[in-house]
Scaffold this motif. Structure first.
Motif, PDB file in Angstrom:
ATOM      1  N   THR A   1       0.879  16.850   5.674  1.00  0.00           N
ATOM      2  CA  THR A   1       0.164  15.877   6.520  1.00  0.00           C
ATOM      3  C   THR A   1       0.949  14.571   6.640  1.00  0.00           C
ATOM      4  OG1 THR A   1      -1.945  16.825   5.807  1.00  0.00           O
ATOM      5  CG2 THR A   1      -1.993  14.642   6.837  1.00  0.00           C
ATOM      6  N   VAL A   2       1.512  14.097   5.532  1.00  0.00           N
ATOM      7  CA  VAL A   2       2.291  12.847   5.539  1.00  0.00           C
ATOM      8  C   VAL A   2       3.532  13.004   6.402  1.00  0.00           C
ATOM      9  CG1 VAL A   2       3.625  11.247   4.129  1.00  0.00           C
ATOM     10  CG2 VAL A   2       1.429  12.105   3.304  1.00  0.00           C
ATOM     11  N   GLU A   3       4.220  14.131   6.248  1.00  0.00           N
ATOM     12  CA  GLU A   3       5.424  14.350   7.054  1.00  0.00           C
ATOM     13  C   GLU A   3       5.072  14.415   8.542  1.00  0.00           C
ATOM     14  OE1 GLU A   3       6.969  17.917   5.408  1.00  0.00           O
ATOM     15  OE2 GLU A   3       8.122  16.883   3.830  1.00  0.00           O
TER      16      GLU A   3
ATOM     17  N   GLN B   1      -7.413   8.908   1.725  1.00  0.00           N
ATOM     18  CA  GLN B   1      -6.025   8.764   1.310  1.00  0.00           C
ATOM     19  C   GLN B   1      -5.036   9.382   2.300  1.00  0.00           C
ATOM     20  OE1 GLN B   1      -5.679  10.163  -2.731  1.00  0.00           O
ATOM     21  NE2 GLN B   1      -7.064   8.578  -3.520  1.00  0.00           N
ATOM     22  N   MET B   2      -5.464   9.473   3.545  1.00  0.00           N
ATOM     23  CA  MET B   2      -4.583  10.008   4.599  1.00  0.00           C
ATOM     24  C   MET B   2      -4.395   8.995   5.736  1.00  0.00           C
ATOM     25  SD  MET B   2      -3.845  12.819   3.273  1.00  0.00           S
ATOM     26  CE  MET B   2      -2.877  13.404   4.641  1.00  0.00           C
ATOM     27  N   GLU B   3      -4.695   7.727   5.474  1.00  0.00           N
ATOM     28  CA  GLU B   3      -4.622   6.717   6.535  1.00  0.00           C
ATOM     29  C   GLU B   3      -4.018   5.427   5.995  1.00  0.00           C
ATOM     30  OE1 GLU B   3      -7.577   4.477   9.781  1.00  0.00           O
ATOM     31  OE2 GLU B   3      -8.389   5.845   8.266  1.00  0.00           O
ATOM     32  N   TRP B   4      -3.169   4.817   6.819  1.00  0.00           N
ATOM     33  CA  TRP B   4      -2.583   3.519   6.479  1.00  0.00           C
ATOM     34  C   TRP B   4      -3.542   2.403   6.896  1.00  0.00           C
ATOM     35  CZ3 TRP B   4       1.405   3.871   3.388  1.00  0.00           C
ATOM     36  CH2 TRP B   4       2.273   4.958   3.485  1.00  0.00           C
ATOM     37  N   TRP B   5      -3.659   1.390   6.035  1.00  0.00           N
ATOM     38  CA  TRP B   5      -4.511   0.238   6.354  1.00  0.00           C
ATOM     39  C   TRP B   5      -3.725  -0.751   7.217  1.00  0.00           C
ATOM     40  CZ3 TRP B   5      -8.044  -1.727   1.800  1.00  0.00           C
ATOM     41  CH2 TRP B   5      -8.884  -0.683   1.405  1.00  0.00           C
ATOM     42  N   LYS B   6      -4.415  -1.362   8.166  1.00  0.00           N
ATOM     43  CA  LYS B   6      -3.789  -2.401   8.996  1.00  0.00           C
ATOM     44  C   LYS B   6      -3.917  -3.783   8.364  1.00  0.00           C
ATOM     45  CE  LYS B   6      -4.331  -0.114  13.474  1.00  0.00           C
ATOM     46  NZ  LYS B   6      -4.857  -0.258  14.861  1.00  0.00           N
ATOM     47  N   CYS B   7      -4.944  -3.988   7.543  1.00  0.00           N
ATOM     48  CA  CYS B   7      -5.147  -5.261   6.862  1.00  0.00           C
ATOM     49  C   CYS B   7      -5.953  -5.005   5.600  1.00  0.00           C
ATOM     50  CB  CYS B   7      -5.855  -6.272   7.764  1.00  0.00           C
ATOM     51  SG  CYS B   7      -7.490  -5.739   8.318  1.00  0.00           S
ATOM     52  N   LEU B   8      -6.060  -6.016   4.748  1.00  0.00           N
ATOM     53  CA  LEU B   8      -6.843  -5.865   3.524  1.00  0.00           C
ATOM     54  C   LEU B   8      -8.330  -6.031   3.826  1.00  0.00           C
ATOM     55  CD1 LEU B   8      -6.983  -5.518   0.447  1.00  0.00           C
ATOM     56  CD2 LEU B   8      -6.737  -8.017   0.260  1.00  0.00           C
ATOM     57  N   VAL B   9      -8.697  -7.193   4.400  1.00  0.00           N
ATOM     58  CA  VAL B   9     -10.085  -7.436   4.804  1.00  0.00           C
ATOM     59  C   VAL B   9     -10.107  -7.707   6.301  1.00  0.00           C
ATOM     60  CG1 VAL B   9     -10.830  -8.289   2.556  1.00  0.00           C
ATOM     61  CG2 VAL B   9      -9.868  -9.893   4.208  1.00  0.00           C
TER      62      VAL B   9
ATOM     63  N   GLN C   1       0.816  -1.211   0.000  1.00  0.00           N
ATOM     64  CA  GLN C   1       0.000   0.000   0.000  1.00  0.00           C
ATOM     65  C   GLN C   1       0.852   1.265   0.000  1.00  0.00           C
ATOM     66  OE1 GLN C   1      -2.156   0.972   3.634  1.00  0.00           O
ATOM     67  NE2 GLN C   1      -0.717  -0.243   4.886  1.00  0.00           N
ATOM     68  N   THR C   2       0.207   2.314  -0.480  1.00  0.00           N
ATOM     69  CA  THR C   2       0.662   3.686  -0.279  1.00  0.00           C
ATOM     70  C   THR C   2      -0.490   4.404   0.407  1.00  0.00           C
ATOM     71  OG1 THR C   2      -0.198   4.452  -2.414  1.00  0.00           O
ATOM     72  CG2 THR C   2       2.070   3.572  -2.375  1.00  0.00           C
ATOM     73  N   LEU C   3      -0.340   5.669   0.656  1.00  0.00           N
ATOM     74  CA  LEU C   3      -1.452   6.393   1.272  1.00  0.00           C
ATOM     75  C   LEU C   3      -2.668   6.472   0.349  1.00  0.00           C
ATOM     76  CD1 LEU C   3       0.320   9.335   3.135  1.00  0.00           C
ATOM     77  CD2 LEU C   3      -1.066   7.519   4.163  1.00  0.00           C
TER      78      LEU C   3
ATOM     79  N   SER D   1      11.017   9.407  -1.738  1.00  0.00           N
ATOM     80  CA  SER D   1      11.122   9.920  -3.106  1.00  0.00           C
ATOM     81  C   SER D   1       9.763  10.287  -3.677  1.00  0.00           C
ATOM     82  CB  SER D   1      11.785   8.870  -4.007  1.00  0.00           C
ATOM     83  OG  SER D   1      11.013   7.685  -4.012  1.00  0.00           O
ATOM     84  N   LYS D   2       8.686   9.736  -3.144  1.00  0.00           N
ATOM     85  CA  LYS D   2       7.357  10.022  -3.668  1.00  0.00           C
ATOM     86  C   LYS D   2       6.706  11.203  -2.972  1.00  0.00           C
ATOM     87  CE  LYS D   2       6.320   5.316  -5.222  1.00  0.00           C
ATOM     88  NZ  LYS D   2       5.353   4.194  -5.140  1.00  0.00           N
ATOM     89  N   LEU D   3       7.303  11.732  -1.914  1.00  0.00           N
ATOM     90  CA  LEU D   3       6.710  12.870  -1.214  1.00  0.00           C
ATOM     91  C   LEU D   3       6.696  14.113  -2.099  1.00  0.00           C
ATOM     92  CD1 LEU D   3       8.268  12.501   2.352  1.00  0.00           C
ATOM     93  CD2 LEU D   3       5.929  11.970   1.639  1.00  0.00           C
ATOM     94  N   ALA D   4       7.651  14.189  -2.952  1.00  0.00           N
ATOM     95  CA  ALA D   4       7.718  15.362  -3.824  1.00  0.00           C
ATOM     96  C   ALA D   4       6.565  15.388  -4.817  1.00  0.00           C
ATOM     97  CB  ALA D   4       9.056  15.397  -4.562  1.00  0.00           C
ATOM     98  N   ASP D   5       5.962  14.213  -5.094  1.00  0.00           N
ATOM     99  CA  ASP D   5       4.855  14.153  -6.043  1.00  0.00           C
ATOM    100  C   ASP D   5       3.539  14.609  -5.427  1.00  0.00           C
ATOM    101  OD1 ASP D   5       6.709  13.110  -7.790  1.00  0.00           O
ATOM    102  OD2 ASP D   5       6.180  11.025  -7.332  1.00  0.00           O
ATOM    103  N   LEU D   6       3.508  14.769  -4.099  1.00  0.00           N
ATOM    104  CA  LEU D   6       2.272  15.144  -3.429  1.00  0.00           C
ATOM    105  C   LEU D   6       2.105  16.659  -3.428  1.00  0.00           C
ATOM    106  CD1 LEU D   6       2.527  12.767  -0.338  1.00  0.00           C
ATOM    107  CD2 LEU D   6       1.303  12.344  -2.477  1.00  0.00           C
ATOM    108  N   ASP D   7       0.848  17.074  -3.291  1.00  0.00           N
ATOM    109  CA  ASP D   7       0.592  18.513  -3.168  1.00  0.00           C
ATOM    110  C   ASP D   7       1.069  18.975  -1.798  1.00  0.00           C
ATOM    111  OD1 ASP D   7      -1.965  18.607  -1.247  1.00  0.00           O
ATOM    112  OD2 ASP D   7      -2.165  16.916  -2.644  1.00  0.00           O
TER     113      ASP D   7
END
Length: 334
Positions: free
Chosen positions: A289-291, A253-261, A181-183, A277-283
């Motif tokens: 918020t991610v940081e 899209q601001m929360e990490w999942w703990k499991c799939l189901v 996963q990603t955010l 490296s992907k933080l730069a792609d975010l607004d």
């Protein structure tokens, strides 16, 4: 006494000095002639048998009695009396083998006693264990009786101690599938037999539910998703005819999942490591918020206050500086 085929005749002579007994056969003596006085007796041969003793055989040994008092506190004194008695009654202790034979008896008796004590000790320990087990069973039974009337919680939240460390993709590798996963997204990969065509695949993606499998077989994945997704932005495909690849777009899209189901093993989201490296792609707002989330996770891992807690501490310090006349010794930050 002389044996005869049918009988023997016993003659007894009487003299002034005493009585002599002479035995002769019937053929060698004539009854009643030269004997001043005789006693004639017929003895059946079967009733008069010779004894087995002879002058050359030793006499039967006499037994001697031994009396001593045993004191439990001083058993050696009793042994000294025994050896003293043996020394007085025989020459056994003077023989070269006496010491070895006595030592052998002592060792044998000691081993027998030790084995007996060992058996008794094992029995006592076994009995103690059985009593302890019975006591524990009674305590459990009493506890069940006390808790019998209390309703059990249906959905008990998982404890953090049961959480697993995430894989390199911040997801988890399971027996039938693995996910990352990603955010913003969740990627799911389900291995299937080689040569599997897309027409044999069942993949139903709903806002809160996911079902994946092959036709005619039990589902590989089926259950309520950990968090809602955007069905219109989700899709699946068959790769290399051996893997079902699924992409789920998170609704939040601001929360990490703990499991799939729900019901599957969970990961410890505090150990999630997003790719910098992907933080730069975010607004800018999302990146901030991610940081902030990453900073809070590191602080919690080290047992330090989060960004919100630090902000509250700064506000309290500023307020205390503005009001020195107030007592803040019992102030708590909630």
């Amino acid at each position: 006494m002389v044996k005869h085929k049918h009988r023997t005749i016993e003659y007894t002579w009487f003299k002034k000095s005493g009585v002599d007994r002479v035995t002769a056969s019937k053929d060698s003596c004539e009854l009643g002639r030269s004997l001043p006085m005789a006693i004639i007796s017929d003895i059946d041969e079967e009733e008069h048998k010779p004894t087995h003793s002879s002058p050359s055989q030793p006499e039967t040994s006499l037994s001697s009695s031994f009396t001593a008092t045993f004191d439990r506190s001083n058993p050696v004194a009793f042994l000294e009396q025994v050896f003293q008695f043996i020394s007085q009654q025989s020459d056994f202790l003077a023989t070269e083998s006496a010491e070895k034979e006595i030592a052998s008896l002592v060792r044998a008796a000691g081993k027998k006693k030790r084995d007996l004590l060992k058996v008794e000790r094992e029995k006592a320990e076994k009995k103690k264990r059985e009593e302890l087990k019975a006591s524990q069973e009674r305590d459990k039974a009493d506890k069940r009786l006390k808790e019998g009337d209390q309703p059990k919680p249906q959905d008990t939240p998982r404890e953090e101690t049961s959480s697993r460390a995430p894989n390199k993709g911040n997801g988890l590798d399971l027996e039938k599938y693995f996910w990352t996963q990603t955010l913003q997204e969740v990627s799911v990969n389900v291995p299937v037999p080689n040569g599997t065509k897309s027409r044999f695949v069942i993949c139903e993606i709903k806002k809160n539910h996911l079902k994946v499998g092959l036709k005619g077989q039990p589902p590989i994945i089926e259950g309520e998703l950990y968090k809602p997704v955007k069905p219109d932005d989700c899709y699946w495909s068959i790769e290399d005819q051996n893997t079902i690849s699924i992409l789920l777009t998170k609704h939040d899209q601001m929360e990490w999942w703990k499991c799939l189901v729900k019901g599957d093993p969970e990961i410890d989201t505090q150990k999630v490591e997003p790719e910098n490296s992907k933080l730069a792609d975010l607004d800018p707002e999302t990146r901030q918020t991610v940081e902030k989330m990453m900073f809070d996770q590191r602080q919690k891992t080290m047992g330090l206050p989060t960004s919100d807690e630090l902000q509250k501490q700064e506000i309290l310090k500023k307020f205390m500086a503005e009001h020195p006349e107030m007592d803040f010794s019992r102030a708590k930050i909630s």
